[in-house]
Design a protein around this motif. Structure first.
Motif, PDB file in Angstrom:
ATOM      1  N   LYS A  11     126.036  13.599  83.314  1.00  0.00           N
ATOM      2  CA  LYS A  11     125.756  14.837  84.041  1.00  0.00           C
ATOM      3  C   LYS A  11     124.683  14.602  85.101  1.00  0.00           C
ATOM      4  CE  LYS A  11     125.565  17.313  80.161  1.00  0.00           C
ATOM      5  NZ  LYS A  11     125.392  18.386  79.201  1.00  0.00           N
ATOM      6  N   CYS A  12     123.543  14.050  84.715  1.00  0.00           N
ATOM      7  CA  CYS A  12     122.487  13.711  85.677  1.00  0.00           C
ATOM      8  C   CYS A  12     121.627  12.600  85.077  1.00  0.00           C
ATOM      9  CB  CYS A  12     121.628  14.920  86.025  1.00  0.00           C
ATOM     10  SG  CYS A  12     120.254  14.480  87.113  1.00  0.00           S
ATOM     11  N   GLU A  13     121.657  11.432  85.732  1.00  0.00           N
ATOM     12  CA  GLU A  13     120.942  10.274  85.188  1.00  0.00           C
ATOM     13  C   GLU A  13     119.433  10.502  85.174  1.00  0.00           C
ATOM     14  OE1 GLU A  13     122.184   6.844  87.407  1.00  0.00           O
ATOM     15  OE2 GLU A  13     124.299   7.104  86.866  1.00  0.00           O
ATOM     16  N   ARG A 225     119.822  10.847  91.068  1.00  0.00           N
ATOM     17  CA  ARG A 225     119.501  12.267  90.934  1.00  0.00           C
ATOM     18  C   ARG A 225     120.689  13.093  91.394  1.00  0.00           C
ATOM     19  NH1 ARG A 225     114.045  13.746  91.209  1.00  0.00           N
ATOM     20  NH2 ARG A 225     114.636  15.531  92.478  1.00  0.00           N
ATOM     21  N   CYS A 226     121.009  14.167  90.630  1.00  0.00           N
ATOM     22  CA  CYS A 226     122.131  15.007  91.067  1.00  0.00           C
ATOM     23  C   CYS A 226     121.666  16.023  92.107  1.00  0.00           C
ATOM     24  CB  CYS A 226     122.778  15.704  89.870  1.00  0.00           C
ATOM     25  SG  CYS A 226     121.839  17.106  89.225  1.00  0.00           S
ATOM     26  N   GLU A 227     120.348  16.278  92.157  1.00  0.00           N
ATOM     27  CA  GLU A 227     119.710  17.225  93.095  1.00  0.00           C
ATOM     28  C   GLU A 227     120.146  18.676  92.889  1.00  0.00           C
ATOM     29  OE1 GLU A 227     117.167  16.379  94.426  1.00  0.00           O
ATOM     30  OE2 GLU A 227     117.276  14.286  95.074  1.00  0.00           O
ATOM     31  N   LYS A 228     120.800  18.966  91.753  1.00  0.00           N
ATOM     32  CA  LYS A 228     121.241  20.351  91.526  1.00  0.00           C
ATOM     33  C   LYS A 228     120.748  20.905  90.201  1.00  0.00           C
ATOM     34  CE  LYS A 228     125.470  19.490  94.105  1.00  0.00           C
ATOM     35  NZ  LYS A 228     125.779  18.064  93.954  1.00  0.00           N
ATOM     36  N   CYS A 229     120.490  20.024  89.230  1.00  0.00           N
ATOM     37  CA  CYS A 229     120.151  20.516  87.888  1.00  0.00           C
ATOM     38  C   CYS A 229     118.696  21.001  87.840  1.00  0.00           C
ATOM     39  CB  CYS A 229     120.387  19.418  86.860  1.00  0.00           C
ATOM     40  SG  CYS A 229     119.154  18.116  86.895  1.00  0.00           S
ATOM     41  N   ASP A 230     118.311  21.593  86.714  1.00  0.00           N
ATOM     42  CA  ASP A 230     116.956  22.134  86.576  1.00  0.00           C
ATOM     43  C   ASP A 230     115.881  21.045  86.714  1.00  0.00           C
ATOM     44  OD1 ASP A 230     117.828  21.025  84.209  1.00  0.00           O
ATOM     45  OD2 ASP A 230     117.303  22.745  82.939  1.00  0.00           O
ATOM     46  N   TYR A 231     116.137  19.853  86.157  1.00  0.00           N
ATOM     47  CA  TYR A 231     115.153  18.767  86.276  1.00  0.00           C
ATOM     48  C   TYR A 231     114.988  18.351  87.732  1.00  0.00           C
ATOM     49  CZ  TYR A 231     113.058  14.163  86.286  1.00  0.00           C
ATOM     50  OH  TYR A 231     112.254  13.103  86.584  1.00  0.00           O
ATOM     51  N   CYS A 232     116.116  18.133  88.437  1.00  0.00           N
ATOM     52  CA  CYS A 232     116.040  17.699  89.834  1.00  0.00           C
ATOM     53  C   CYS A 232     115.344  18.751  90.699  1.00  0.00           C
ATOM     54  CB  CYS A 232     117.429  17.369  90.373  1.00  0.00           C
ATOM     55  SG  CYS A 232     118.092  15.832  89.689  1.00  0.00           S
ATOM     56  N   ARG A 233     115.613  20.031  90.420  1.00  0.00           N
ATOM     57  CA  ARG A 233     114.938  21.089  91.178  1.00  0.00           C
ATOM     58  C   ARG A 233     113.437  21.074  90.908  1.00  0.00           C
ATOM     59  NH1 ARG A 233     119.271  24.462  89.278  1.00  0.00           N
ATOM     60  NH2 ARG A 233     117.792  25.576  87.955  1.00  0.00           N
TER      61      ARG A 233
HETATM   62 ZN   LIG Z   1     119.801  16.384  88.229  1.00  0.00          ZN
END
Ligand SMILES: [Zn+2]
Length: 250
Positions: A11-13, A225-233
């Protein structure tokens, strides 16, 4: 490796690594997980269920007090249990050894899993899934598209991994079945089979992806980074300016 760690990385590394290193905690309610475990323990054995109730008094009972009755989330769980337990076909099919640990090596990486119900004589294994709505659509943040509960939860991938680990542990290829029960006021239920070709392609893509994930965990490769998930934000830096005409919508 386990399905949950691998699926997190898919989903997001960046988020998965931060979670693994204890740098990020999911802001999610633990209730759905507890409801799932409550139901699983019921169908494992009476002792397991009693033990689960004992260990989670605070979460299950109002004010943590048995006398006050169970909280509404677990009343829903009881309805889900009853809708399966009073079903002839479920009782006939959900027979076998419960909570079986399986291990194996997939292309040089060690894997571990736990089977809800394994019946080697019949050559089948079954997994119980508690879902919000069996026919609901579930939003995939990184792929920005809707998907079924089965794809959203990585359940097809999980069954492919388990089929391989059962084969390595017991020397037999078994067919998986997912028994889903919904958390709706009147619970829905269904038994799903999975075509072997889909299981095979899930395992193939796992074999292709897992080396990179193992390298990210070992620090040999950088996480994407997916740049969309809560962690990336939460860790985003304003490094570039985007034209207002180029806003992407998901
Ligand atoms: Zn992410």
């Amino acid at each position: 490796m386990s399905k949950s760690v691998y699926f997190d990385f898919k989903k997001c590394e960046a988020k998965a690594l931060a979670k693994l290193n204890g740098e990020f905690e999911e802001q999610r309610s633990q209730i759905p997980l507890l409801v799932g475990n409550y139901l699983h323990s019921y169908f494992e054995s009476e002792e397991s269920h009693d033990q689960f109730l004992e260990e989670h008094q605070k979460e299950i009972y109002k004010y943590g007090n048995k006398e006050k009755g169970i909280k509404s989330d677990f009343k829903v769980a009881d309805r889900m249990i009853n809708s399966l337990a009073n079903e002839d076909s479920f009782n006939k099919v959900y027979q076998g050894e419960k909570e079986v640990i399986v291990t194996g090596e997939i292309e040089g990486i060690n894997w571990k899993g736990k089977i809800d119900c394994l019946n080697l004589d019949r050559g089948i294994f079954l997994d119980l899934k508690t879902v919000a709505d069996i026919h609901g659509k579930y939003w995939n943040e990184s792929q920005h598209q809707y998907e079924t509960f089965a794809v959203h939860g990585g359940y097809i991938l999980q069954m492919a991994i388990y089929q391989e680990l059962i084969k390595q542990t017991f020397g037999k290829v078994c067919q998986p079945f997912i028994i889903a029960v919904s958390k709706q006021d009147i619970p829905d239920k269904a038994i799903f089979s999975i075509p072997q070709s889909i299981l095979d392609s899930e395992l193939e893509s796992l074999e292709m992806n897992q080396d990179h994930i193992a390298n990210v965990i070992n620090g040999e490769e950088k996480p994407k980074r997916c740049e969309k998930c809560d962690y990336c934000r939460s860790t985003k830096e304003l490094k570039e300016i985007t034209s207002i005409m180029d806003i992407q919508i998901y």
